[in-house]
Write an enzyme that holds these catalytic residues in place. Structure first.
Site, PDB file in Angstrom:
ATOM      1  N   GLU A   1     -10.990  -1.273  -4.613  1.00 21.25           N
ATOM      2  CA  GLU A   1     -11.430  -2.451  -5.368  1.00 21.25           C
ATOM      3  C   GLU A   1     -11.620  -3.657  -4.451  1.00 21.25           C
ATOM      4  OE1 GLU A   1      -8.099  -0.475  -7.860  1.00 21.25           O
ATOM      5  OE2 GLU A   1      -8.769  -0.550  -5.781  1.00 21.25           O
TER       6      GLU A   1
ATOM      7  N   HIS B   1      -7.403  -1.222  -0.483  1.00 22.26           N
ATOM      8  CA  HIS B   1      -7.784  -0.481  -1.675  1.00 22.26           C
ATOM      9  C   HIS B   1      -9.285  -0.582  -1.933  1.00 22.26           C
ATOM     10  CE1 HIS B   1      -3.499  -0.335  -3.611  1.00 22.26           C
ATOM     11  NE2 HIS B   1      -3.529   0.076  -2.356  1.00 22.26           N
TER      12      HIS B   1
ATOM     13  N   CYS C   1      -4.375  -5.442  -6.501  1.00 24.01           N
ATOM     14  CA  CYS C   1      -5.826  -5.449  -6.697  1.00 24.01           C
ATOM     15  C   CYS C   1      -6.207  -6.309  -7.899  1.00 24.01           C
ATOM     16  CB  CYS C   1      -6.336  -4.024  -6.889  1.00 24.01           C
ATOM     17  SG  CYS C   1      -6.223  -3.024  -5.399  1.00 24.01           S
TER      18      CYS C   1
ATOM     19  N   CYS D   1      -3.934  -1.418  -9.228  1.00 21.90           N
ATOM     20  CA  CYS D   1      -2.540  -1.873  -9.201  1.00 21.90           C
ATOM     21  C   CYS D   1      -2.499  -3.394  -9.300  1.00 21.90           C
ATOM     22  CB  CYS D   1      -1.856  -1.404  -7.920  1.00 21.90           C
ATOM     23  SG  CYS D   1      -2.493  -2.215  -6.435  1.00 21.90           S
TER      24      CYS D   1
END
Length: 227
Positions: A141, A139, A168, A165
């Site tokens: 992040e 992801h 993360c 989410c």
């Protein structure tokens, strides 16, 4: 044709002409005239020129510039354009307490893992999760945090185009990020466990969460001589 028939035909003709006139008037009045479109376009160009130009004798600073929030979020959006994901492009920008960009990232496969040899599909026709992107994607992040060469993220802010989410959120908390600024949630009425858990974890860890309300609705970037 007797007088009664003539009267009926005349009345029908007048009524039809009147109806046509009203219909045409409504049609044209409901759409902007070409002159209005040109005027609107010209006004937009004039406004843009006003923002970009200033008298060389004017000692004041430029008035139309990006706020810090819009600036960092714009970088997150620009980073998202690097993503090869055909369904969702997410970008992130990690910023130090004093406003220095420390890392940027977007969603994609890990380094050394070919973008052409792993699947980008959201669903598998055979029901096999290994034929989808989810087991492989990193992801945005996570990439932004890892791209800081593992430096401590304590006290730092993370700008992300989409609310993180739960997976993360764990990394955000563990790395010491103090604030998450996001642009949009996956779904405003989302009851997904991953996002419900994310909010719960971030709140428990005292990580501030803020939805950005940008001062500008769009930013135009032109690759041209800045002189």
């Amino acid at each position: 044709m007797n007088s009664r028939d003539v009267l009926l035909v005349s009345t029908a003709t007048i009524f039809g002409a009147l109806s046509s006139a009203l219909a045409l008037r409504f049609f044209f009045s409901s759409k902007p005239k070409l002159s209005q479109i040109c005027s609107s376009s010209a006004n937009g160009e004039a406004a843009a020129q006003k923002r970009s130009s200033q008298s060389p004798f004017d000692p004041s600073k430029r008035k139309w510039y990006l706020s810090w929030d819009d600036y960092f979020m714009a970088i997150a959006f620009l980073s998202a354009e690097r993503s090869k994901d055909p369904n969702r492009q997410v970008g992130a920008c990690l910023v130090s307490p004093n406003g220095v960009i420390l890392g940027i990232g977007y969603n994609g496969f890990p380094r050394g893992c070919s973008d052409d040899k792993l699947p980008w599909a959201k669903k598998s026709k055979n029901g096999d999760p290994l034929e989808t992107k989810y087991p492989y994607v990193c992801h945005a992040e996570v990439n932004a945090i890892l791209n800081t060469n593992h430096a401590s993220a304590a006290g730092q802010r993370l700008y992300v185009t989409m609310f993180p989410c739960n997976e993360c959120a764990k990394i955000i908390i563990q790395s010491g990020v103090s604030e998450v600024i996001y642009f949009v949630e996956k779904n405003s009425s989302n009851t997904d466990v991953a996002y419900t858990a994310s909010r719960k974890l971030l709140a428990m860890a005292n990580v501030k969460v803020r939805k950005l309300q940008p001062q500008m609705d769009q930013i135009l970037i032109k690759f041209e001589d800045p002189r």
